[in-house]
Scaffold this motif. Structure first.
Motif, mmCIF file in Angstrom:
data_model
loop_
_atom_site.group_PDB
_atom_site.id
_atom_site.type_symbol
_atom_site.label_atom_id
_atom_site.label_comp_id
_atom_site.label_asym_id
_atom_site.label_seq_id
_atom_site.Cartn_x
_atom_site.Cartn_y
_atom_site.Cartn_z
ATOM 1 N N PRO A 80 -55.306 88.232 -118.059
ATOM 2 C CA PRO A 80 -56.274 87.931 -119.107
ATOM 3 C C PRO A 80 -57.672 87.811 -118.517
ATOM 4 O O PRO A 80 -57.858 87.205 -117.457
ATOM 5 N N ALA A 81 -58.652 88.396 -119.188
ATOM 6 C CA ALA A 81 -60.007 88.467 -118.652
ATOM 7 C C ALA A 81 -60.968 87.769 -119.610
ATOM 8 O O ALA A 81 -61.007 88.086 -120.804
ATOM 9 N N LEU A 82 -61.731 86.834 -119.076
ATOM 10 C CA LEU A 82 -62.617 86.019 -119.912
ATOM 11 C C LEU A 82 -63.562 86.877 -120.742
ATOM 12 O O LEU A 82 -63.801 86.591 -121.921
ATOM 13 N N GLU A 83 -64.103 87.938 -120.139
ATOM 14 C CA GLU A 83 -65.082 88.750 -120.875
ATOM 15 C C GLU A 83 -64.491 89.370 -122.129
ATOM 16 O O GLU A 83 -65.185 89.529 -123.155
ATOM 17 N N ASP A 84 -63.204 89.694 -122.103
ATOM 18 C CA ASP A 84 -62.577 90.278 -123.293
ATOM 19 C C ASP A 84 -62.297 89.217 -124.350
ATOM 20 O O ASP A 84 -62.404 89.484 -125.557
ATOM 21 N N GLN A 85 -61.947 88.009 -123.920
ATOM 22 C CA GLN A 85 -61.806 86.915 -124.874
ATOM 23 C C GLN A 85 -63.139 86.646 -125.575
ATOM 24 O O GLN A 85 -63.186 86.413 -126.789
ATOM 25 N N LEU A 86 -64.235 86.699 -124.806
ATOM 26 C CA LEU A 86 -65.547 86.442 -125.389
ATOM 27 C C LEU A 86 -65.978 87.571 -126.326
ATOM 28 O O LEU A 86 -66.575 87.322 -127.384
ATOM 29 N N GLY A 87 -65.693 88.822 -125.951
ATOM 30 C CA GLY A 87 -66.015 89.929 -126.845
ATOM 31 C C GLY A 87 -65.236 89.858 -128.137
ATOM 32 O O GLY A 87 -65.785 90.070 -129.227
ATOM 33 N N ALA A 88 -63.941 89.562 -128.022
ATOM 34 C CA ALA A 88 -63.128 89.382 -129.219
ATOM 35 C C ALA A 88 -63.640 88.207 -130.040
ATOM 36 O O ALA A 88 -63.739 88.274 -131.277
ATOM 37 N N GLY A 89 -63.986 87.115 -129.346
ATOM 38 C CA GLY A 89 -64.487 85.936 -130.036
ATOM 39 C C GLY A 89 -65.793 86.186 -130.753
ATOM 40 O O GLY A 89 -66.026 85.642 -131.846
ATOM 41 N N ALA A 90 -66.667 87.016 -130.172
ATOM 42 C CA ALA A 90 -67.930 87.347 -130.836
ATOM 43 C C ALA A 90 -67.669 88.066 -132.159
ATOM 44 O O ALA A 90 -68.311 87.777 -133.178
ATOM 45 N N PHE A 91 -66.726 88.993 -132.140
ATOM 46 C CA PHE A 91 -66.369 89.703 -133.370
ATOM 47 C C PHE A 91 -65.753 88.745 -134.392
ATOM 48 O O PHE A 91 -66.128 88.747 -135.572
ATOM 49 N N ILE A 92 -64.817 87.902 -133.955
ATOM 50 C CA ILE A 92 -64.145 86.988 -134.872
ATOM 51 C C ILE A 92 -65.136 85.970 -135.428
ATOM 52 O O ILE A 92 -65.096 85.628 -136.625
ATOM 53 N N ALA A 93 -66.061 85.492 -134.587
ATOM 54 C CA ALA A 93 -67.091 84.586 -135.068
ATOM 55 C C ALA A 93 -67.960 85.262 -136.132
ATOM 56 O O ALA A 93 -68.399 84.618 -137.095
ATOM 57 N N GLY A 94 -68.198 86.561 -135.968
ATOM 58 C CA GLY A 94 -68.940 87.303 -136.979
ATOM 59 C C GLY A 94 -68.201 87.368 -138.303
ATOM 60 O O GLY A 94 -68.801 87.267 -139.377
ATOM 61 N N LEU A 95 -66.883 87.534 -138.243
ATOM 62 C CA LEU A 95 -66.084 87.505 -139.472
ATOM 63 C C LEU A 95 -66.181 86.145 -140.141
ATOM 64 O O LEU A 95 -66.296 86.049 -141.380
ATOM 65 N N ALA A 135 -58.952 81.855 -133.734
ATOM 66 C CA ALA A 135 -59.950 80.796 -133.833
ATOM 67 C C ALA A 135 -60.364 80.301 -132.454
ATOM 68 O O ALA A 135 -61.543 79.986 -132.214
ATOM 69 N N ALA A 136 -59.411 80.223 -131.530
ATOM 70 C CA ALA A 136 -59.727 79.774 -130.174
ATOM 71 C C ALA A 136 -60.647 80.767 -129.467
ATOM 72 O O ALA A 136 -61.546 80.371 -128.708
ATOM 73 N N ALA A 137 -60.439 82.064 -129.681
ATOM 74 C CA ALA A 137 -61.325 83.067 -129.086
ATOM 75 C C ALA A 137 -62.742 82.919 -129.622
ATOM 76 O O ALA A 137 -63.716 83.010 -128.868
ATOM 77 N N ALA A 138 -62.873 82.690 -130.932
ATOM 78 C CA ALA A 138 -64.200 82.494 -131.520
ATOM 79 C C ALA A 138 -64.865 81.241 -130.964
ATOM 80 O O ALA A 138 -66.071 81.233 -130.684
ATOM 81 N N ALA A 139 -64.084 80.179 -130.781
ATOM 82 C CA ALA A 139 -64.636 78.945 -130.225
ATOM 83 C C ALA A 139 -65.103 79.153 -128.791
ATOM 84 O O ALA A 139 -66.136 78.607 -128.373
ATOM 85 N N ALA A 140 -64.362 79.944 -128.019
ATOM 86 C CA ALA A 140 -64.762 80.236 -126.640
ATOM 87 C C ALA A 140 -66.092 80.981 -126.628
ATOM 88 O O ALA A 140 -66.971 80.699 -125.797
ATOM 89 N N PHE A 141 -66.253 81.929 -127.536
ATOM 90 C CA PHE A 141 -67.527 82.642 -127.610
ATOM 91 C C PHE A 141 -68.658 81.708 -128.002
ATOM 92 O O PHE A 141 -69.741 81.739 -127.396
ATOM 93 N N ASP A 142 -68.442 80.870 -129.015
ATOM 94 C CA ASP A 142 -69.491 79.947 -129.455
ATOM 95 C C ASP A 142 -69.943 79.053 -128.300
ATOM 96 O O ASP A 142 -71.141 78.769 -128.153
ATOM 97 N N ALA A 143 -68.991 78.622 -127.475
ATOM 98 C CA ALA A 143 -69.337 77.760 -126.344
ATOM 99 C C ALA A 143 -70.115 78.510 -125.273
ATOM 100 O O ALA A 143 -71.014 77.951 -124.631
#
Length: 254
Positions: free
Chosen positions: A168-183, A196-204
């Motif tokens: 698992p790679a942090l940058e991909d979690q953050l990219g996914a989280g950015a998209f989910i946060a946009g939704l 939701a956890a991926a979006a929270a990781a991006f927000d942080a």
């Protein structure tokens, strides 16, 4: 709980939720069936390369690895075959695609995001490549295109250890989280806890996103190898308004 599962059941497929999140090819095989849209995220660097290329009007054909089959595949599609990062010409380096004098049709092999996209091309209803560059634009497009309640499966590609297991790679979690946060910002609901956890990781991470990308394992690996420009391009949050949709076997801008 027994961690050895031969086939994913309803809990592993995240069936109660409209927005799902999983890792790698096995995760895609679990949560994509029945979904209205599959989102593939491979920030360092396949989906960032796709974003750069479609911004320039190019078509990007995904393929799992650079081998004899890839050469035949590229010839069949009348496309240039990208080399390994660091090779002359086009490669799995966003900087190489950004600086290329001519960019039209390219086969871009990679064992992670490209391999997942190649398989989903024949099994998913729709596939879109998302990076930090186009996460918000893609979320807006999804919200305006798909009805409320449409099932969206988000796949973080991750990396591979030397023996082939998923890392698992942090940058991909953050990219996914950015998209989910946009939704979420657009008013979508019913996210799986994983999404939701991926979006929270991006927000942080968002306030220091570029530094996080430079400091994470994949970012440090690229920078140590002399590819700091690739990390900088990948960290360009919302630098693109182009959605990269897989159509007829190739990603193209919409």
């Amino acid at each position: 709980m027994n961690s050895v599962l031969s086939e994913p059941g309803a809990p592993q497929r995240q069936l109660p939720y409209s927005v799902r999140f999983e890792w790698g090819l096995d995760g895609a095989r679990s949560v994509v069936p029945g979904a209205d849209l599959a989102i593939v995220v491979d920030v360092l660097s396949f989906t960032t390369c796709v974003s750069v290329a479609v911004d320039r009007g190019a078509l990007v054909f995904p393929y799992p690895q650079r081998d004899a089959g890839a050469s035949e595949f590229a010839a069949h599609h009348r496309a240039a075959l990208a080399g390994a990062r660091g090779s002359e010409g086009l490669s799995l380096s966003p900087a190489s695609l950004l600086s290329a004098h001519l960019l039209d049709r390219v086969v871009l092999p990679s064992p992670n995001g490209s391999a997942i996209s190649h398989e989903l091309a024949v099994s998913a209803r729709q596939v879109v490549a998302v990076s930090l560059r186009n996460a918000a634009a893609t979320a807006d497009w999804v919200h305006s295109t798909l009805p409320e309640g449409a099932v969206i499966a988000v796949i973080a590609a991750g990396e591979k250890w030397a023996h082939g297991a998923l890392r698992p790679a942090l940058e991909d979690q953050l990219g996914a989280g950015a998209f989910i946060a946009g939704l979420a910002a657009a008013g979508r609901h019913n996210f799986s806890p994983e999404a939701a956890a991926a979006a929270a990781a991006f927000d942080a991470a968002e306030p220091q996103l570029a530094a996080v990308l430079r400091g994470c394992s994949s970012g440090r690996e690229l920078m140590d190898a002399g590819y700091a420009d690739d990390v900088e391009i990948a960290a360009g949050l919302d630098a693109s308004t182009t959605v990269a949709l897989l159509r007829d076997g190739a990603f193209q801008g919409v």
